[in-house]
Design an enzyme around this catalytic site. Sequence first.
Site, mmCIF file in Angstrom:
data_model
loop_
_atom_site.group_PDB
_atom_site.id
_atom_site.type_symbol
_atom_site.label_atom_id
_atom_site.label_comp_id
_atom_site.label_asym_id
_atom_site.label_seq_id
_atom_site.Cartn_x
_atom_site.Cartn_y
_atom_site.Cartn_z
ATOM 1 C CG HIS A 100 -2.979 -18.396 7.556
ATOM 2 N ND1 HIS A 100 -2.894 -19.753 7.332
ATOM 3 C CD2 HIS A 100 -3.012 -17.817 6.327
ATOM 4 C CE1 HIS A 100 -2.874 -19.975 6.027
ATOM 5 N NE2 HIS A 100 -2.947 -18.814 5.394
ATOM 6 C CD GLU A 122 -4.962 -18.135 -1.567
ATOM 7 O OE1 GLU A 122 -5.379 -17.308 -0.743
ATOM 8 O OE2 GLU A 122 -3.853 -18.024 -2.131
ATOM 9 N NE ARG A 126 -6.925 -17.301 5.533
ATOM 10 C CZ ARG A 126 -6.098 -16.478 4.917
ATOM 11 N NH1 ARG A 126 -5.727 -15.359 5.506
ATOM 12 N NH2 ARG A 126 -5.624 -16.754 3.728
ATOM 13 C CB ALA A 162 -0.927 -0.006 1.213
ATOM 14 C CG HIS A 183 -2.223 -14.338 8.217
ATOM 15 N ND1 HIS A 183 -0.925 -14.525 7.801
ATOM 16 C CD2 HIS A 183 -2.960 -14.195 7.088
ATOM 17 C CE1 HIS A 183 -0.880 -14.501 6.470
ATOM 18 N NE2 HIS A 183 -2.099 -14.288 6.017
ATOM 19 N NE ARG A 199 -6.887 -10.821 5.063
ATOM 20 C CZ ARG A 199 -6.073 -11.632 4.383
ATOM 21 N NH1 ARG A 199 -6.013 -11.576 3.067
ATOM 22 N NH2 ARG A 199 -5.306 -12.486 5.016
HETATM 23 C C1 SIN Z 1 -1.846 -17.452 2.250
HETATM 24 O O1 SIN Z 1 -1.018 -17.549 1.377
HETATM 25 O O2 SIN Z 1 -2.447 -18.387 2.755
HETATM 26 C C2 SIN Z 1 -2.142 -16.102 2.781
HETATM 27 C C3 SIN Z 1 -3.003 -15.384 1.853
HETATM 28 C C4 SIN Z 1 -3.726 -14.338 2.613
HETATM 29 O O3 SIN Z 1 -3.552 -14.209 3.818
HETATM 30 O O4 SIN Z 1 -4.541 -13.660 2.005
#
Ligand code: SIN
Length: 569
Positions: free
Chosen positions: A261, A145, A307, A48, A368, A403
């Site tokens: 995370h 993801e 997550r 950023a 995280h 997020r």
């Molecule tokens: C990851 O690589 O798992 C992290 C990606 C993220 O935190 O957006």
Amino acid sequence: MKGSEYLADGPPSPAGPPAAPVAPFISRRGADLRYSSYDVLVVGGGIAGLTAALGAANRWNVGLITKSTLDQTTTFLAQGGIAAAMSPHDSPELHFKDTLEAGVGLCDEEAVRVLVEEGPARIRELEELGTRFDKRDGKLILGKEGAHSRARVVHAGGDATGSVVASALADVITSGGRVELHENEFVIDLLMDGGRCVGAASLGEEGELTVSLARAVVLACGGAGQVYSRTTNPLVATGDGHAMAYRAGAVMRDMEFMQFHPTAFYGAENPTLLLTEALRGEGAYLRDDAGERFMVGSHPRAELAPRDVVVRHMRRIFDRDATDHVWLDARHLEAAFLRKRFPTVYNGLAKRGFDLCTQLIPVAPASHYFIGGVLTDTWGRTTIPGLYACGETASTGIHGANRLASNSLLEGLVFGERTVRELNRYLAVADPAVRKVKLGLADEVREGNDPAAVAEGRALVGRTMTDLCGIVRDREGLDKARETLEALQASLAAPGLNVAELELFNLLSVAEHIVAAAILREESRGVHLRSDFPERDDGHWRCHILARRDPGSGRPALETGPVESREEA
Ligand code: SIN
């Protein structure tokens, strides 16, 4: 104690509201004072900050100050990639829906629209700048993801996206000479004048204090993962931007939401190695001690659930099996593919004595990404004139209560660029230069605190937050956390001009905020899990928690605010 003043040419600036009766954070006594002046001062060297500095430098005189070096940022460590609707099978609308769904009712819809609609153009600009994203047959390879309905994660160097992108931006900054870069310079506090932000004071490596006057300041200082003892964030992620904006009187938002995370390597290092979610996107499993895939049957997306959901199920396994870690299993994936696609993880594990291709890897959650931040609109404007924030330091409302994976580098790009557009408008009409500033620095001699006590204090903050205000919270633990933090604060003398001490004060400030907001939010939502209020409660808590400094006590005063969204509760 009296304030010191820096006088420059020109008429005095208009008088502002009376200064808060809280002791100045910095004492100038004993420091060699220097002065600089910019149109725009950017604080922070992640995605950023680099985006904002580069863009602003097209028109303005820009300084960028970072507390470490450009390769020691959270951005640099980012693995997974950048989410954006780049494929013909995808659309900003789908990305929008996924982001809202992951955010559990608290995303601000307008901000999410901006993110998903402007994201693809920012990715193309990064490519034009020289970033080499991973491609096959000339086409971007898109990863999957958690909680994404499509493969949409652009990556580089396999799992080295952050370092590839940051290096591309940093190369332009360091080779172009358009931005005055100051590395290893710690910004301590913002300078305020008449309710407006007019610069910042920073501490150099030799102990010199620099007063940087600026017509606008952009806070892009990253997050605060170091508030917890287990984190994927680098040592520099101490919430400096959050803490200094708060001291200056900015409104903070959603500070109870720290994202953990699920798959950080289970070990006692700080920071701990991240095992990117993209591994599960490529088919890796999560297993308990008995070898069961505990996410199967727990959520329709199994290991690729949002997550917060994965972390909650990990907690369930920890409680059930009296353990504190589970296992990541990539053994069924092709070894050559794993080594090529995940070099950072593969080599990082090899250094720790593990083989990703042949062994189960112990993993546990780690702090995280800090969702809480300085309240901004979609143009980076905070509640303080002249003060902007973007990236993890800001709260734009895009993340809600959880997020969506790989939306954070995107956030830095999109809102960094929008901050530049707003700066162009603001600086075209704002006062041409800051002429006279009451610095508000203390003149007393400060001994500061014993380094051993500072180190122990930092460790205590980490332990307290992990044990009492971590993944699962309850009122009793939160009250204990608050008492512990208050006692620590009371045991400390005012900080000297020393980075470790100043970081500890910032960590304490952020921790205090997280605990206060976590006490207030009596429900469970997204990354905030209260065992004494286990249900989501839209009737009372589909709202943001806002905090600002009470000028009398210096402590956070909390209130609730509406969610700017038309989505169904
Ligand atoms: C990851 O690589 O798992 C992290 C990606 C993220 O935190 O957006």
